[in-house]
Write a protein that holds these residues in place. Structure first.
Motif, PDB file in Angstrom:
ATOM      1  N   TYR A  55      56.431  50.028  18.377  1.00 48.90           N
ATOM      2  CA  TYR A  55      57.236  51.249  18.423  1.00 48.90           C
ATOM      3  C   TYR A  55      58.319  51.126  19.496  1.00 48.90           C
ATOM      4  O   TYR A  55      59.448  51.573  19.306  1.00 48.90           O
ATOM      5  CB  TYR A  55      56.354  52.459  18.729  1.00 48.90           C
ATOM      6  N   PRO A  77      44.521  53.967  13.165  1.00 50.75           N
ATOM      7  CA  PRO A  77      45.628  53.238  13.779  1.00 50.75           C
ATOM      8  C   PRO A  77      45.445  51.735  13.611  1.00 50.75           C
ATOM      9  O   PRO A  77      44.366  51.196  13.839  1.00 50.75           O
ATOM     10  CB  PRO A  77      45.551  53.655  15.253  1.00 50.75           C
ATOM     11  N   GLU A 118      58.407  56.352  22.188  1.00 53.78           N
ATOM     12  CA  GLU A 118      57.473  56.620  21.103  1.00 53.78           C
ATOM     13  C   GLU A 118      58.256  57.051  19.869  1.00 53.78           C
ATOM     14  O   GLU A 118      58.745  58.175  19.792  1.00 53.78           O
ATOM     15  CB  GLU A 118      56.472  57.701  21.505  1.00 53.78           C
ATOM     16  N   ASP A 138      51.967  49.720  20.365  1.00 56.36           N
ATOM     17  CA  ASP A 138      51.311  49.537  19.068  1.00 56.36           C
ATOM     18  C   ASP A 138      52.319  49.041  18.029  1.00 56.36           C
ATOM     19  O   ASP A 138      53.528  49.270  18.157  1.00 56.36           O
ATOM     20  CB  ASP A 138      50.687  50.846  18.592  1.00 56.36           C
ATOM     21  N   TRP A 154      53.748  56.659  10.717  1.00 59.92           N
ATOM     22  CA  TRP A 154      53.852  56.329  12.138  1.00 59.92           C
ATOM     23  C   TRP A 154      53.142  57.356  13.009  1.00 59.92           C
ATOM     24  O   TRP A 154      52.591  57.008  14.057  1.00 59.92           O
ATOM     25  CB  TRP A 154      55.324  56.203  12.519  1.00 59.92           C
ATOM     26  N   SER A 177      47.483  59.251  20.218  1.00 59.96           N
ATOM     27  CA  SER A 177      46.813  57.991  19.917  1.00 59.96           C
ATOM     28  C   SER A 177      47.787  56.861  19.631  1.00 59.96           C
ATOM     29  O   SER A 177      47.378  55.713  19.471  1.00 59.96           O
ATOM     30  CB  SER A 177      45.887  58.172  18.707  1.00 59.96           C
ATOM     31  N   VAL A 178      49.085  57.160  19.529  1.00 62.21           N
ATOM     32  CA  VAL A 178      50.087  56.142  19.226  1.00 62.21           C
ATOM     33  C   VAL A 178      50.778  55.713  20.517  1.00 62.21           C
ATOM     34  O   VAL A 178      51.442  56.508  21.170  1.00 62.21           O
ATOM     35  CB  VAL A 178      51.132  56.667  18.221  1.00 62.21           C
ATOM     36  N   SER A 236      50.829  51.119  10.527  1.00 56.21           N
ATOM     37  CA  SER A 236      52.008  50.259  10.518  1.00 56.21           C
ATOM     38  C   SER A 236      52.530  50.108   9.100  1.00 56.21           C
ATOM     39  O   SER A 236      51.787  50.255   8.131  1.00 56.21           O
ATOM     40  CB  SER A 236      51.704  48.895  11.132  1.00 56.21           C
ATOM     41  N   GLY A 254      49.661  56.379  13.281  1.00 58.82           N
ATOM     42  CA  GLY A 254      49.430  55.066  13.859  1.00 58.82           C
ATOM     43  C   GLY A 254      49.320  53.963  12.829  1.00 58.82           C
ATOM     44  O   GLY A 254      48.870  52.859  13.147  1.00 58.82           O
ATOM     45  N   TYR A 285      50.383  62.909  18.682  1.00 58.13           N
ATOM     46  CA  TYR A 285      50.995  61.608  18.930  1.00 58.13           C
ATOM     47  C   TYR A 285      50.252  60.837  20.027  1.00 58.13           C
ATOM     48  O   TYR A 285      50.647  59.746  20.379  1.00 58.13           O
ATOM     49  CB  TYR A 285      52.457  61.780  19.363  1.00 58.13           C
TER      50      TYR A 285
END
Length: 260
Positions: free
Chosen positions: A190, A66, A11, A181, A88, A176-177, A93, A91, A174
Motif C-alpha cells: 500500500y 488479509p 494507507e 501489506d 483493499w 488491520s491494513v 490484495s 486487506g 482500516y
C-alpha cells in the motif's frame, strides 16, 4: 482520518475517508457512458457504502482474510472503484488481469497467480476463458445502466450486485491494513502504491477540490483514474465512449479542472 493523516500513514484504503475532509456532499465519482446515456454520481458517503458492502461481502460472505487474493477483470467504472477499494479495505490484495478483448495491455503483474475470488465483467467472460483464473468465489458484474441484476448469470458465477446488497454498509475498519501489506499480488505494498499515486498527482498538479475528467479509453490503470485523484483530494469524472477530440469541451461542460 483527514487527507494529511492518510498521506502520513500512506494507507491507500484510508484515502476514501480522507476525501470526506474535502467535500462530503458533492460527487466524488461521476461515471458517464455516452453510448448508453448513463450518468451515475456518487458522493463520498454513497461510494463509501458500496465500498463497505464489498468489504463485508469478502470478509463475511467469502470468509477471506488479509493477504488473500482477488482477481479484478473490470474496466474503469464506478463499480470497479467499489470493488477495488472494498478489497483493499478488507486487506485483500488484487491482481489486475489483461483486458484482451478491449485491446488493452496488461495493467499489472501477478495475473497468473492463484486467487481466492474473482470479479469479471459479464460481456467479457466468453472471450476471457483462458485468462479468468479459477477461484472458490466468482462474481460477475453487468456494468449496465441503473445497476440492475443480470438476467442470465453465467454458470459458476454469482451476480455481484445481488450479493453485495445483502451486506451491511457500515464503514469498514482500516486498522488491520498496514502500509507495508501487499496491495497487489505481486507484493507491491500500500505504501508503494501510495507513493506512485502521489507522484502522479504531483506530476499532474492535482490539488484538493480539483475535478479530473478521465477518458476511459486511454486510462485503464486504477492508480491513474482512481488512486491519484483520491490522494490529491480531487473528484473524478469517468467518461466512457467519449467521442474523439471532445475531451476539452466535455471538461468545460462538466466543470473539470484537469483532463487525463
Amino acid at each position: 482520518m483527514d487527507l494529511a493523516a492518510a498521506r502520513r500513514t500512506e494507507e491507500v484504503p484510508a484515502l476514501l475517508s480522507a476525501a470526506a475532509a474535502v467535500d462530503t456532499t458533492g460527487p466524488l465519482l461521476t461515471y458517464c457512458d455516452d453510448a448508453t446515456g448513463e450518468r451515475t454520481e456518487l458522493s463520498v458517503a454513497a461510494l463509501g457504502r458500496w465500498v463497505a458492502r464489498t468489504a463485508n461481502l469478502l470478509v463475511d460472505g467469502c470468509r477471506l482474510h488479509p493477504g488473500d487474493r482477488a482477481a479484478v477483470l473490470l474496466p474503469p467504472h464506478w463499480q470497479t472503484a467499489a470493488v477495488l477499494l472494498g478489497a483493499w479495505s478488507a486487506g485483500v490484495s488484487v491482481a489486475f488481469h489483461p483486458m484482451a478483448t478491449a485491446g488493452l495491455p496488461r495493467i499489472g503483474p501477478g495475473a497468473d497467480l492463484p486467487v481466492d475470488v474473482s470479479f469479471v465483467a459479464h460481456n467479457r467472460i466468453d472471450n476471457w476463458l483462458e485468462d479468468v483464473p479459477e477461484a472458490e468465489h466468482q462474481f460477475v458484474l453487468g456494468l449496465d445502466p441503473g445497476a440492475e441484476p443480470i438476467r442470465e448469470v453465467p454458470a459458476g458465477y454469482r451476480d455481484y450486485l445481488v450479493e453485495v446488497r445483502e451486506h451491511g454498509d457500515s464503514a469498514p475498519s482500516y486498522a488491520s491494513v498496514r502500509p507495508t501489506d501487499a496491495a497487489t499480488v505481486d507484493g507491491t505494498s500500500y505504501r508503494e502504491w501510495a507513493t506512485v499515486a502521489q507522484g502522479i498527482a504531483e506530476s499532474r498538479d492535482l490539488r484538493p477540490g480539483d475535478r479530473v475528467l478521465v477518458d476511459t479509453a486511454g486510462q485503464e490503470q486504477p492508480v491513474v483514474w482512481l488512486l491519484a485523484p483520491l490522494f490529491a483530494g480531487a473528484s473524478v469524472i469517468l467518461c466512457h465512449n467519449l467521442a474523439p477530440g471532445t475531451a476539452e469541451s466535455r471538461a468545460r461542460t462538466e466543470g473539470a479542472t484537469r483532463v487525463f
